[in-house]
Write a protein that holds these residues in place. Structure first.
Motif: not given
Length: 101
Positions: A69-71, A73-75, A77-78
């Motif tokens: 889950k840690n792409t 883009a996700v980082e 957004s987080r």
């Protein structure tokens, strides 16, 4: 038919007094202190080792799950949603000390 006759009561003199019976007592310091100490230490070591291995197993399982889950883009957004620049990273709080590496 014969008449019912209750059995006679046994007197307490027929049974030995428990305090007068010889007892097997361990002698020496080893039997009284060292052996129970070794048993307690070994039990604590086994429990701690088991807990540590379970935490390690769960941690590696969860790390594998989150690695997917840690792409970038996700980082990103987080970082925006949790306000990491102003509030700090919630993954590094004292409440998450077990997660620090």
């Amino acid at each position: 038919m014969t008449a019912f006759r209750p059995t006679p009561r046994l007197s307490t003199a027929t049974f030995p007094n428990p305090s007068s019976l010889p007892r097997a007592r361990p002698k020496g310091v080893a039997a009284n202190v060292v052996i129970p100490g070794i048993v307690v230490a070994a039990s604590v070591y086994v429990v701690i080792s088991y807990i540590k291995s379970q935490l390690s197993h769960e941690s590696s399982t969860i790390d594998k799950m989150f690695a997917q889950k840690n792409t970038p883009a996700v980082e990103e957004s987080r970082r925006r949603s949790l306000l990491i620049e102003t509030e700090g990273d919630p993954r590094r709080t004292p409440y998450n000390i077990l997660n620090w590496k």
